[in-house]
Design an enzyme around this catalytic site. Structure first.
Site, PDB file in Angstrom:
ATOM      1  N   THR A  12      14.824  59.263  61.988  1.00  0.00           N
ATOM      2  CA  THR A  12      14.898  60.379  62.924  1.00  0.00           C
ATOM      3  C   THR A  12      16.043  60.164  63.899  1.00  0.00           C
ATOM      4  O   THR A  12      16.418  59.015  64.182  1.00  0.00           O
ATOM      5  CB  THR A  12      13.579  60.544  63.701  1.00  0.00           C
ATOM      6  OG1 THR A  12      13.700  61.657  64.607  1.00  0.00           O
ATOM      7  CG2 THR A  12      13.251  59.300  64.512  1.00  0.00           C
ATOM      8  N   ASN A  13      16.574  61.266  64.414  1.00  0.00           N
ATOM      9  CA  ASN A  13      17.601  61.203  65.459  1.00  0.00           C
ATOM     10  C   ASN A  13      17.035  61.649  66.802  1.00  0.00           C
ATOM     11  O   ASN A  13      17.766  61.752  67.779  1.00  0.00           O
ATOM     12  CB  ASN A  13      18.783  62.109  65.072  1.00  0.00           C
ATOM     13  CG  ASN A  13      19.443  61.667  63.777  1.00  0.00           C
ATOM     14  OD1 ASN A  13      19.861  60.522  63.638  1.00  0.00           O
ATOM     15  ND2 ASN A  13      19.527  62.573  62.811  1.00  0.00           N
ATOM     16  N   GLY A  16      13.107  60.793  71.712  1.00  0.00           N
ATOM     17  CA  GLY A  16      11.719  60.652  72.139  1.00  0.00           C
ATOM     18  C   GLY A  16      10.866  60.018  71.058  1.00  0.00           C
ATOM     19  O   GLY A  16      10.059  59.115  71.317  1.00  0.00           O
ATOM     20  N   LYS A  17      11.054  60.480  69.827  1.00  0.00           N
ATOM     21  CA  LYS A  17      10.297  59.919  68.704  1.00  0.00           C
ATOM     22  C   LYS A  17      10.690  58.468  68.450  1.00  0.00           C
ATOM     23  O   LYS A  17       9.845  57.615  68.178  1.00  0.00           O
ATOM     24  CB  LYS A  17      10.521  60.746  67.440  1.00  0.00           C
ATOM     25  CG  LYS A  17       9.792  62.070  67.418  1.00  0.00           C
ATOM     26  CD  LYS A  17       9.961  62.756  66.074  1.00  0.00           C
ATOM     27  CE  LYS A  17       9.221  64.076  66.029  1.00  0.00           C
ATOM     28  NZ  LYS A  17       9.316  64.715  64.696  1.00  0.00           N
ATOM     29  N   ASP A  74       6.953  63.996  60.663  1.00  0.00           N
ATOM     30  CA  ASP A  74       7.074  65.407  61.010  1.00  0.00           C
ATOM     31  C   ASP A  74       5.786  65.788  61.695  1.00  0.00           C
ATOM     32  O   ASP A  74       4.691  65.500  61.193  1.00  0.00           O
ATOM     33  CB  ASP A  74       7.325  66.296  59.783  1.00  0.00           C
ATOM     34  CG  ASP A  74       7.906  67.647  60.200  1.00  0.00           C
ATOM     35  OD1 ASP A  74       8.816  67.668  61.054  1.00  0.00           O
ATOM     36  OD2 ASP A  74       7.451  68.672  59.700  1.00  0.00           O
ATOM     37  N   TYR A 159       5.730  69.483  73.910  1.00  0.00           N
ATOM     38  CA  TYR A 159       4.653  70.293  74.474  1.00  0.00           C
ATOM     39  C   TYR A 159       3.630  69.466  75.266  1.00  0.00           C
ATOM     40  O   TYR A 159       2.606  70.001  75.702  1.00  0.00           O
ATOM     41  CB  TYR A 159       3.928  71.051  73.352  1.00  0.00           C
ATOM     42  CG  TYR A 159       4.794  72.036  72.619  1.00  0.00           C
ATOM     43  CD1 TYR A 159       4.983  73.335  73.094  1.00  0.00           C
ATOM     44  CD2 TYR A 159       5.436  71.679  71.430  1.00  0.00           C
ATOM     45  CE1 TYR A 159       5.777  74.248  72.410  1.00  0.00           C
ATOM     46  CE2 TYR A 159       6.234  72.581  70.736  1.00  0.00           C
ATOM     47  CZ  TYR A 159       6.398  73.861  71.228  1.00  0.00           C
ATOM     48  OH  TYR A 159       7.189  74.770  70.557  1.00  0.00           O
ATOM     49  N   ASP A 160       3.875  68.178  75.450  1.00  0.00           N
ATOM     50  CA  ASP A 160       2.911  67.301  76.117  1.00  0.00           C
ATOM     51  C   ASP A 160       2.395  67.837  77.453  1.00  0.00           C
ATOM     52  O   ASP A 160       1.198  67.720  77.748  1.00  0.00           O
ATOM     53  CB  ASP A 160       3.508  65.902  76.325  1.00  0.00           C
ATOM     54  CG  ASP A 160       3.605  65.102  75.033  1.00  0.00           C
ATOM     55  OD1 ASP A 160       3.154  65.606  73.978  1.00  0.00           O
ATOM     56  OD2 ASP A 160       4.147  63.976  75.074  1.00  0.00           O
ATOM     57  N   LYS A 180      -1.368  57.150  75.955  1.00  0.00           N
ATOM     58  CA  LYS A 180      -1.004  58.200  75.010  1.00  0.00           C
ATOM     59  C   LYS A 180      -1.040  57.667  73.581  1.00  0.00           C
ATOM     60  O   LYS A 180      -1.590  58.322  72.681  1.00  0.00           O
ATOM     61  CB  LYS A 180       0.386  58.751  75.329  1.00  0.00           C
ATOM     62  CG  LYS A 180       0.864  59.800  74.330  1.00  0.00           C
ATOM     63  CD  LYS A 180       2.265  60.312  74.663  1.00  0.00           C
ATOM     64  CE  LYS A 180       2.748  61.293  73.597  1.00  0.00           C
ATOM     65  NZ  LYS A 180       4.085  61.840  73.889  1.00  0.00           N
ATOM     66  N   ARG A 186       0.521  60.786  66.792  1.00  0.00           N
ATOM     67  CA  ARG A 186       1.514  59.837  66.297  1.00  0.00           C
ATOM     68  C   ARG A 186       0.985  58.414  66.363  1.00  0.00           C
ATOM     69  O   ARG A 186       1.278  57.584  65.498  1.00  0.00           O
ATOM     70  CB  ARG A 186       2.820  59.986  67.093  1.00  0.00           C
ATOM     71  CG  ARG A 186       4.010  59.313  66.425  1.00  0.00           C
ATOM     72  CD  ARG A 186       5.324  59.723  67.073  1.00  0.00           C
ATOM     73  NE  ARG A 186       5.653  61.105  66.753  1.00  0.00           N
ATOM     74  CZ  ARG A 186       5.720  62.087  67.662  1.00  0.00           C
ATOM     75  NH1 ARG A 186       5.510  61.845  68.926  1.00  0.00           N
ATOM     76  NH2 ARG A 186       6.007  63.313  67.282  1.00  0.00           N
TER      77      ARG A 186
END
Length: 201
Positions: A12-13, A16-17, A74, A159-160, A180, A186
């Site tokens: 992923t780029n 946050g992830k 995803d 959307y947190d 979290k 996740r």
């Protein structure tokens, strides 16, 4: 010495992830690496109709380019009264160049006037682990909640701030990273990935 066999590329780029996934997988036996660290510049078109489709597309694409075992994620938000929207369009719900705030404002406008007890939603995450030229393993996590009427909390991303967790009486963005990760979609999927990786290393 680290070889390709004991490296895991986070496919992923999304900064946050990357931050969340690096923390979630830090205790795995594999060396975690990123596209930037590998000098990989790849944008995968998320053309799938489901989170599973897109996760597989990204994992296989990054694994093929890098020659590394690759993990993609995803995920998105599903709102019941909107028939599962924004779903796979979560990141693009308010347009291709929209900010997190734009997406939140757009969703809240769609839910204007909808009573609290009819704003049920969930975060869903599907993770895919692809080995170079090999099979793909799939792992899923779900976190149930309610869409609040206004954003609360400085943490998280996406959307947190409007994802309220009734059992904790806070939004996802009001939780510490550790809290979290304990309950998030996740976090749940990542623990399944971590157990799988431990079984093959």
């Amino acid at each position: 010495m680290h070889t390709k066999k004991n490296k895991l590329l986070l496919a992923t780029n999304n900064s946050g992830k990357l931050k969340e996934m690096s923390v979630l997988l830090r205790n795995s036996k594999l060396e975690i690496t990123t596209p930037m660290e590998q000098g990989i510049h790849l944008e995968v078109q998320e053309s799938g109709k489901t989170f599973r489709d897109n996760a597989i597309l990204k994992a296989e694409a990054f694994s093929s380019v890098s020659g590394l075992m690759s993990l993609s994620d995803d995920s998105g938000l599903e709102v019941d009264i909107l028939n599962g929207e924004p779903g796979v369009m979560s990141a693009r719900y308010a347009g291709p160049n929209a900010s997190d705030k734009d997406r939140i404002d757009y969703l809240l406008e769609k839910l204007r006037g909808v009573p609290f007890d009819r704003r049920k939603a969930r975060f869903r995450c599907v993770m895919a682990v692809a080995a170079p030229g090999g099979k793909v393993e799939i792992f899923e996590g779900v976190c149930e909640g309610i869409i609040s009427e206004e954003p609360k909390g400085p943490g998280g991303f996406g959307y947190d701030p409007i994802f309220y967790i009734p059992s904790l009486e806070v939004s996802m963005a009001q939780l510490s990273m550790e809290s979290k990760n304990d309950i998030s979609h996740r976090g749940i999927a990542s623990r399944k990935v971590r157990d799988y990786l431990a079984s093959i290393v």
